[in-house]
Design an enzyme around this catalytic site. Structure first.
Site, PDB file in Angstrom:
ATOM      1  N   ASP A  44      15.692  31.637 101.531  1.00  0.00           N
ATOM      2  CA  ASP A  44      17.035  31.073 101.388  1.00  0.00           C
ATOM      3  C   ASP A  44      17.720  31.816 100.240  1.00  0.00           C
ATOM      4  O   ASP A  44      17.349  31.654  99.072  1.00  0.00           O
ATOM      5  CB  ASP A  44      16.929  29.579 101.080  1.00  0.00           C
ATOM      6  CG  ASP A  44      18.290  28.900 100.929  1.00  0.00           C
ATOM      7  OD1 ASP A  44      19.320  29.604 100.867  1.00  0.00           O
ATOM      8  OD2 ASP A  44      18.315  27.656 100.854  1.00  0.00           O
ATOM      9  N   HIS A  45      18.729  32.622 100.587  1.00  0.00           N
ATOM     10  CA  HIS A  45      19.368  33.472  99.580  1.00  0.00           C
ATOM     11  C   HIS A  45      20.181  32.674  98.569  1.00  0.00           C
ATOM     12  O   HIS A  45      20.567  33.189  97.514  1.00  0.00           O
ATOM     13  CB  HIS A  45      20.273  34.503 100.262  1.00  0.00           C
ATOM     14  CG  HIS A  45      20.330  35.826  99.542  1.00  0.00           C
ATOM     15  ND1 HIS A  45      20.187  35.949  98.184  1.00  0.00           N
ATOM     16  CD2 HIS A  45      20.511  37.094 100.007  1.00  0.00           C
ATOM     17  CE1 HIS A  45      20.296  37.217  97.841  1.00  0.00           C
ATOM     18  NE2 HIS A  45      20.478  37.933  98.923  1.00  0.00           N
ATOM     19  N   ARG A  46      20.465  31.405  98.843  1.00  0.00           N
ATOM     20  CA  ARG A  46      21.177  30.579  97.864  1.00  0.00           C
ATOM     21  C   ARG A  46      20.262  30.201  96.704  1.00  0.00           C
ATOM     22  O   ARG A  46      20.711  30.028  95.577  1.00  0.00           O
ATOM     23  CB  ARG A  46      21.701  29.299  98.535  1.00  0.00           C
ATOM     24  CG  ARG A  46      22.662  29.526  99.693  1.00  0.00           C
ATOM     25  CD  ARG A  46      22.921  28.226 100.432  1.00  0.00           C
ATOM     26  NE  ARG A  46      21.684  27.620 100.920  1.00  0.00           N
ATOM     27  CZ  ARG A  46      21.629  26.437 101.531  1.00  0.00           C
ATOM     28  NH1 ARG A  46      22.746  25.731 101.706  1.00  0.00           N
ATOM     29  NH2 ARG A  46      20.466  25.951 101.959  1.00  0.00           N
TER      30      ARG A  46
END
Length: 420
Positions: A392-394
């Site tokens: 999850d790049h967040r």
């Protein structure tokens, strides 16, 4: 006084539950902690335990029927206690007849032929005791419920979904019509080689969560190849030593241990995105994906960084066995901070998995494949395992994901580090 047994919340995403099987019957004595029923949730079949001592006075939701969370599904009380009239489910109660019109307002009707005595008439279809979903399925299929009156598998012969499906030869007509109605292009009825059936609550939940994940979580993927030759040797040595104790270590147990240690080593990866904030995880609660006959469930191993490989092996085996038997508790399928999904035992060389929010990542593990590898000036045959880290790049960055994957790789290529 009778106490209601409500449909409980047995998973964090559950909105409805279906009674798979009643293990106690009306009139049976129950003790607090007794398993009285098995409930199909959106994640698994789970046990429902009694919270009161007494007698199971009335079953309000039959096998195969669904109910919303909090809806009473049974009554427990004292032996011989009278069941309150209000305990009957709404669909069991006879429909109200319309109020009579005033004689002056009602036109005089022509005389009609006398009807045969009520004892000679079959019951009207709407007078037959049946659950709402059974009525809807029967109506869609043109099935007259009077032919099943009194022979249903629900309480007091009540007709439920499974009875209608059996009468229709196993086909769920309501599902077929719903699928056709929502199709983007006109579709005819299923052919002789096709069948349309309802998805299980678990499959619907998986579909919903994975759709939401791909739609809302910005994924990125990191691939690596790990030389697990030494890991396989150490595993073989461990299993030989443990043979007399009936224990066995799997490759996945070693992977889970490596993942947990790497997560603790890299706290900037081991965190979750939560509505603009970051949740930092202090312990590695690693989910292990378990394939079921018709679905997928992810039981969670708690604080894996504190456990030995033998402890991980025992707990993993226990969780997987109870997952397939539908015996998991709610606490055992919630709270994961990372997931390992291993398809190596099926011979899959590599694949990419979908992040299970709110976890920051998932490691997809392929099969260990023997192949030629160049070592300096020589060519050697080594066992290579491909893995893919979905992130999850967040929650974290590509660099943090790369560091985590390098740490996992290092431990699996030097497996004695996993035993320290």
């Amino acid at each position: 006084m009778a106490v209601e047994v409500p449909m409980p919340r047995l998973s964090d995403t559950m909105e409805q539950g279906t009674v798979a099987r009643w293990l106690k019957h009306e009139g049976d004595r129950v003790v607090e902690g007794d398993v009285i029923a098995e409930i199909d949730t959106d994640k698994a079949t789970m046990e429902l335990t009694a919270f009161e001592d007494g007698v199971l006075l009335k079953i309000l939701v039959g096998e195969g029927e669904s109910a919303d969370l909090g809806t009473p599904i049974a009554l427990i009380g004292s032996e011989g206690e009278e069941v309150p009239e209000t305990a009957a489910r709404e669909d069991d109660a006879p429909e109200r007849e319309p109020a009579a019109e005033a004689p002056s307002e009602r036109p005089r009707a022509a005389p009609e032929p006398a009807e045969p005595p009520a004892s000679e008439q079959p019951p009207a279809s709407d007078e037959v005791k049946a659950s709402p979903i059974a009525r809807r399925m029967a109506m869609n299929a043109g099935l007259d419920l009077r032919g099943l009156a009194g022979r249903g598998s629900g309480p007091d012969g009540r007709i439920v979904k499974v009875d209608v499906e059996r009468a229709l030869g196993g086909k769920d007509v309501s599902a077929e019509r719903s699928a056709a109605a929502h199709a983007t292009a006109p579709a005819g009825p299923p052919t002789a080689t096709e069948e349309v059936v309802d998805a299980t609550p678990m499959l619907r939940a998986v579909a919903q969560r994975m759709s939401e994940s791909k739609a809302t979580v910005p994924h990125f993927y990191l691939n690596a190849e790990i030389d697990v030759s030494r890991t396989l040797e150490v595993r073989a040595e461990l299993n030989e030593a443990l043979a007399g104790e009936g224990e066995k270590i799997s490759v996945n147990d070693l992977v889970v241990r490596a993942v947990a240690l790497a997560l603790i080593e890299h706290p900037k990866f081991h965190r979750s995105w939560n509505d603009g904030k970051l949740v930092l995880h202090k312990s590695a609660h690693v989910g292990i994906a378990v394939a079921l006959d018709d679905g997928l469930i992810v039981p969670v191993l708690r604080s894996v960084e504190q456990k030995s490989v033998r402890e991980i092996a025992r707990e993993s085996r226990d969780l997987a066995e109870r997952a397939r038997a539908g015996k998991l508790r709610q606490s055992e399928i919630e709270g994961g901070t990372f997931t390992v999904s291993n398809l190596g035992m099926f011979g899959i060389p590599s694949f990419s998995a979908v992040v299970n929010p709110p976890e920051p990542g998932i490691l997809a593990v392929g099969a260990a494949v023997r192949r030629a590898v160049v070592e300096g000036e020589a060519v050697e045959i080594r066992s290579i395992m491909a893995v893919t880290l979905s992130v999850d790049h967040r929650a974290t960055s590509g660099a943090e994901g790369a560091r985590l994957l390098a740490s996992i790789k290092s431990r699996l290529e030097q497996p004695l580090l996993l035993l320290a």
